[in-house]
Each structure stands twice: as C-alpha cells, then as structure tokens.
Design a protein around this motif. Structure first.
Motif, PDB file in Angstrom:
ATOM      1  N   MET A 170       1.092  -1.240  -0.365  1.00  0.00           N
ATOM      2  CA  MET A 170       0.132   0.770  -0.186  1.00  0.00           C
ATOM      3  C   MET A 170       0.829   1.273   0.098  1.00  0.00           C
ATOM      4  O   MET A 170       1.913   1.229   0.286  1.00  0.00           O
ATOM      5  CB  MET A 170      -1.373   0.262   1.084  1.00  0.00           C
ATOM      6  N   SER A 171       0.358   2.245   0.062  1.00  0.00           N
ATOM      7  CA  SER A 171       1.131   3.574  -0.389  1.00  0.00           C
ATOM      8  C   SER A 171       0.955   3.838   0.934  1.00  0.00           C
ATOM      9  O   SER A 171       0.526   3.704   2.292  1.00  0.00           O
ATOM     10  CB  SER A 171       0.349   4.114  -1.032  1.00  0.00           C
ATOM     11  N   LEU A 195      -9.567  -9.059  -0.805  1.00  0.00           N
ATOM     12  CA  LEU A 195      -9.649  -7.968  -0.507  1.00  0.00           C
ATOM     13  C   LEU A 195      -9.855  -7.749   0.828  1.00  0.00           C
ATOM     14  O   LEU A 195      -9.006  -7.433   1.737  1.00  0.00           O
ATOM     15  CB  LEU A 195      -9.731  -6.876  -1.366  1.00  0.00           C
ATOM     16  N   THR A 196     -10.972  -8.353   0.792  1.00  0.00           N
ATOM     17  CA  THR A 196     -11.634  -8.141   2.340  1.00  0.00           C
ATOM     18  C   THR A 196     -10.675  -9.039   3.766  1.00  0.00           C
ATOM     19  O   THR A 196     -10.445  -8.032   4.678  1.00  0.00           O
ATOM     20  CB  THR A 196     -12.937  -7.731   2.121  1.00  0.00           C
ATOM     21  N   LEU A 197     -10.619  -9.865   2.986  1.00  0.00           N
ATOM     22  CA  LEU A 197     -10.157 -10.674   4.002  1.00  0.00           C
ATOM     23  C   LEU A 197      -8.199 -10.344   4.181  1.00  0.00           C
ATOM     24  O   LEU A 197      -8.193 -10.105   5.254  1.00  0.00           O
ATOM     25  CB  LEU A 197      -9.777 -11.986   3.666  1.00  0.00           C
ATOM     26  N   THR A 198      -7.376 -10.012   3.241  1.00  0.00           N
ATOM     27  CA  THR A 198      -6.055  -9.414   3.748  1.00  0.00           C
ATOM     28  C   THR A 198      -6.437  -8.048   4.431  1.00  0.00           C
ATOM     29  O   THR A 198      -5.557  -8.355   5.094  1.00  0.00           O
ATOM     30  CB  THR A 198      -5.473  -8.699   1.975  1.00  0.00           C
ATOM     31  N   LEU A 199      -7.689  -6.852   3.904  1.00  0.00           N
ATOM     32  CA  LEU A 199      -7.210  -5.887   4.830  1.00  0.00           C
ATOM     33  C   LEU A 199      -7.990  -5.655   6.393  1.00  0.00           C
ATOM     34  O   LEU A 199      -7.075  -5.110   7.670  1.00  0.00           O
ATOM     35  CB  LEU A 199      -8.758  -5.029   4.531  1.00  0.00           C
ATOM     36  N   HIS A 200      -8.551  -6.904   6.407  1.00  0.00           N
ATOM     37  CA  HIS A 200      -9.247  -7.305   8.186  1.00  0.00           C
ATOM     38  C   HIS A 200      -7.887  -7.952   8.594  1.00  0.00           C
ATOM     39  O   HIS A 200      -7.728  -7.822  10.036  1.00  0.00           O
ATOM     40  CB  HIS A 200     -10.178  -8.106   7.932  1.00  0.00           C
ATOM     41  N   SER A 201      -7.127  -8.836   7.835  1.00  0.00           N
ATOM     42  CA  SER A 201      -5.891  -9.154   8.499  1.00  0.00           C
ATOM     43  C   SER A 201      -4.846  -7.733   9.260  1.00  0.00           C
ATOM     44  O   SER A 201      -4.363  -8.196  10.260  1.00  0.00           O
ATOM     45  CB  SER A 201      -5.306 -10.306   7.581  1.00  0.00           C
ATOM     46  N   LEU A 202      -5.276  -6.669   8.116  1.00  0.00           N
ATOM     47  CA  LEU A 202      -3.893  -6.776   8.259  1.00  0.00           C
ATOM     48  C   LEU A 202      -4.547  -4.802   9.632  1.00  0.00           C
ATOM     49  O   LEU A 202      -3.357  -4.411   9.785  1.00  0.00           O
ATOM     50  CB  LEU A 202      -3.560  -5.155   6.547  1.00  0.00           C
ATOM     51  N   GLU A 203      -5.390  -5.286   9.829  1.00  0.00           N
ATOM     52  CA  GLU A 203      -5.805  -3.925  10.655  1.00  0.00           C
ATOM     53  C   GLU A 203      -5.653  -4.767  11.475  1.00  0.00           C
ATOM     54  O   GLU A 203      -5.741  -3.935  12.749  1.00  0.00           O
ATOM     55  CB  GLU A 203      -7.914  -3.901  10.207  1.00  0.00           C
ATOM     56  N   ARG A 204      -6.409  -6.129  11.893  1.00  0.00           N
ATOM     57  CA  ARG A 204      -6.204  -7.161  13.380  1.00  0.00           C
ATOM     58  C   ARG A 204      -4.439  -7.001  13.399  1.00  0.00           C
ATOM     59  O   ARG A 204      -4.174  -6.509  14.770  1.00  0.00           O
ATOM     60  CB  ARG A 204      -6.691  -8.296  12.966  1.00  0.00           C
ATOM     61  N   ASP A 205      -3.699  -7.012  12.710  1.00  0.00           N
ATOM     62  CA  ASP A 205      -2.381  -6.747  13.031  1.00  0.00           C
ATOM     63  C   ASP A 205      -1.220  -5.022  13.206  1.00  0.00           C
ATOM     64  O   ASP A 205      -0.443  -5.317  13.622  1.00  0.00           O
ATOM     65  CB  ASP A 205      -1.439  -7.759  11.682  1.00  0.00           C
ATOM     66  N   GLY A 206      -2.934  -4.700  12.975  1.00  0.00           N
ATOM     67  CA  GLY A 206      -2.275  -2.814  13.680  1.00  0.00           C
ATOM     68  C   GLY A 206      -1.426  -2.563  12.272  1.00  0.00           C
ATOM     69  O   GLY A 206      -0.855  -1.073  12.381  1.00  0.00           O
ATOM     70  N   ARG A 221      -9.280   4.141  -1.213  1.00  0.00           N
ATOM     71  CA  ARG A 221     -10.170   3.542  -1.022  1.00  0.00           C
ATOM     72  C   ARG A 221     -10.415   2.464  -1.375  1.00  0.00           C
ATOM     73  O   ARG A 221      -9.139   2.213  -1.402  1.00  0.00           O
ATOM     74  CB  ARG A 221     -11.219   4.416  -1.832  1.00  0.00           C
ATOM     75  N   PHE A 222     -11.242   1.408  -0.903  1.00  0.00           N
ATOM     76  CA  PHE A 222     -11.139   0.691  -0.974  1.00  0.00           C
ATOM     77  C   PHE A 222     -11.356  -0.421  -2.086  1.00  0.00           C
ATOM     78  O   PHE A 222     -10.413  -0.908  -2.209  1.00  0.00           O
ATOM     79  CB  PHE A 222     -12.967  -0.417  -0.715  1.00  0.00           C
ATOM     80  N   ASN A 223     -11.209  -0.369  -3.187  1.00  0.00           N
ATOM     81  CA  ASN A 223     -11.514  -0.493  -4.817  1.00  0.00           C
ATOM     82  C   ASN A 223     -10.278  -0.352  -4.820  1.00  0.00           C
ATOM     83  O   ASN A 223      -9.040  -0.628  -6.032  1.00  0.00           O
ATOM     84  CB  ASN A 223     -12.453  -0.128  -5.252  1.00  0.00           C
ATOM     85  N   ALA A 224      -9.107   0.694  -4.597  1.00  0.00           N
ATOM     86  CA  ALA A 224      -8.363   1.149  -4.818  1.00  0.00           C
ATOM     87  C   ALA A 224      -7.068  -0.445  -5.807  1.00  0.00           C
ATOM     88  O   ALA A 224      -6.154   0.157  -6.350  1.00  0.00           O
ATOM     89  CB  ALA A 224      -7.490   2.327  -4.660  1.00  0.00           C
ATOM     90  N   PRO A 225      -6.916  -0.656  -4.506  1.00  0.00           N
ATOM     91  CA  PRO A 225      -5.426  -1.629  -4.791  1.00  0.00           C
ATOM     92  C   PRO A 225      -6.799  -2.543  -5.697  1.00  0.00           C
ATOM     93  O   PRO A 225      -5.868  -3.749  -6.339  1.00  0.00           O
ATOM     94  CB  PRO A 225      -5.701  -2.760  -2.848  1.00  0.00           C
TER      95      PRO A 225
END
Length: 52
Positions: A1-2, A23-34, A7-11
């Motif tokens: 990421m930059s 994308l949803t699963l990956t973003l949730h995982s990245l959020e959980r990991d901080g 926004r959500f659809n940019a990636p």
C-alpha cells in the motif's frame, strides 16, 4: 500500500485478479495486525484505509 489513505477499490484496480473477497480478508487481517487503520470519511460515508 501507499503512505496515504486509499479507498477500498483502489488496490483491486491496481492488482489484476484480486477478488473482492480476498481483498476484504487481507484488509481485515492487516487491521488486526495493526498495519492498516480504517476510518470513515465524512463526506459520503465512505471508508478509507491507511498504513499505520
């Protein structure tokens, strides 16, 4: 990421073959990991994410 927010659809547009589900699963995982934080933009109730 930059370094900025996006926004959500940019990636999805930048990475060929990336599904909405993955994308949803990956973003949730990245959020959980901080590594990514989510914020709600006020103008149109849109969600943006940025690197932590």
């Amino acid at each position: 990421m930059s370094d900025g927010s996006m926004r959500f659809n940019a990636p999805r547009r930048a990475i060929a073959g990336l599904s909405h589900c993955m994308l949803t699963l990956t973003l949730h995982s990245l959020e959980r990991d901080g590594l990514v934080c989510e914020r709600l933009a006020h103008a149109r109730q849109r969600t943006e994410r940025r690197s932590s």
